[in-house]
Design an enzyme around this catalytic site. Sequence first.
Site, short mmCIF file in Angstrom:
data_model
loop_
_atom_site.label_atom_id
_atom_site.label_comp_id
_atom_site.label_asym_id
_atom_site.label_seq_id
_atom_site.Cartn_x
_atom_site.Cartn_y
_atom_site.Cartn_z
NE ARG A 23 -3.64 -2.25 2.66
CZ ARG A 23 -3.40 -3.40 3.29
NH1 ARG A 23 -2.22 -3.57 3.90
NH2 ARG A 23 -4.31 -4.36 3.31
CE LYS A 25 -8.18 -1.13 4.99
NZ LYS A 25 -8.85 -1.28 3.66
CG HIS A 62 -4.52 0.84 -3.85
ND1 HIS A 62 -3.86 0.58 -2.66
CD2 HIS A 62 -5.53 -0.07 -3.92
CE1 HIS A 62 -4.45 -0.43 -2.05
NE2 HIS A 62 -5.46 -0.86 -2.79
NE ARG A 73 -2.96 -3.79 -1.21
CZ ARG A 73 -2.55 -4.65 -0.28
NH1 ARG A 73 -1.26 -4.90 -0.14
NH2 ARG A 73 -3.41 -5.27 0.50
CG HIS A 82 -6.39 -9.14 1.37
ND1 HIS A 82 -6.57 -9.49 0.04
CD2 HIS A 82 -6.16 -7.79 1.35
CE1 HIS A 82 -6.47 -8.43 -0.72
NE2 HIS A 82 -6.22 -7.38 0.05
CE1 TYR A 137 -6.41 -7.44 -6.81
CE2 TYR A 137 -6.44 -8.74 -4.79
CZ TYR A 137 -6.29 -7.53 -5.44
OH TYR A 137 -6.02 -6.40 -4.69
#
Length: 293
Positions: free
Chosen positions: A137, A162, A236, A239, A262, A271
């Site tokens: 990120r 995050k 972004h 990524r 994640h 994805y």
Amino acid sequence: MTDKSDWFQHAIDSLALNGKAERTQEAYTRALRMLCEFYAGKRPEDINEAELEAYFLHRRNHDHWSSSTMRICYCAIRFYFVKVLGRNWQLFNYLRARTESRLPAILCEDEVRALLNCVHTAHNRAFLSTVYACGLRLQEALHLEVSDIDAARMMIHVHRGKGAKDRYVPLPHSTLTRLRAHWQTHRHARLLFPAQGRDCRSASASNTPMAKSSVQGAFRRAKREAGITKRAVSVHTLRHCYATHLLEAGVNLRVIQHHLGHTSIETTMVYLHLTHKGTEDAYALIDTVMKDL
């Protein structure tokens, strides 16, 4: 609380004590400030439930705020009114922002390389290459430190991710070589990407990372020069490209989930919708299995 500075600082303190990340604190306090400005500078505790409902409807129906913006607005105001002011109003029981299922824009590998080749400042090239090569990120990459690079294990230790989650991501050899060359240009004791300063010679003494705006500006200029016209392409996007290109190369989805940090596999599964590789492989395998029937 007697004036704006009092309630504003109270909001910041409450969010910090609740463990909210710095960017979440900024977003939540901005949402509260906009509410108060809408009602001519009223303090939050002086706004009643009917006024709050009218405010939400105005932002949704008149200003046409997006679902994601409305979600931040709801969460921020709900947090302050319920957790800080103790206003457990009925309104907060049915606030919902519609979930949007938009797929992110993706660049193919050739487009990514063409874009990076159009980044003409060495520090921005090193930064954006690292974002793509490691699936980082923007904020994670900006705050990388020299000690985060584990050259012996060829890994990067990502701190302050995050949700305040740490993780390790693989460090490609070419990226390590580029990072070493970049560090030699400033030799900062701690920061990997220190602010360059106006003269681009102050990096070694900088106390802060490179400015987010300067990196984003370099990205936009490179995108234009590379002739990329796809909508919603930002830093972004690199990524998203990292994850999609790994998936197309055959990397397991669970591994990609771990590299991206994640919590849920469902977040990573988006994805699968961005590549035809699995579908093409499946068609070929089915054809092979069924060929003698």
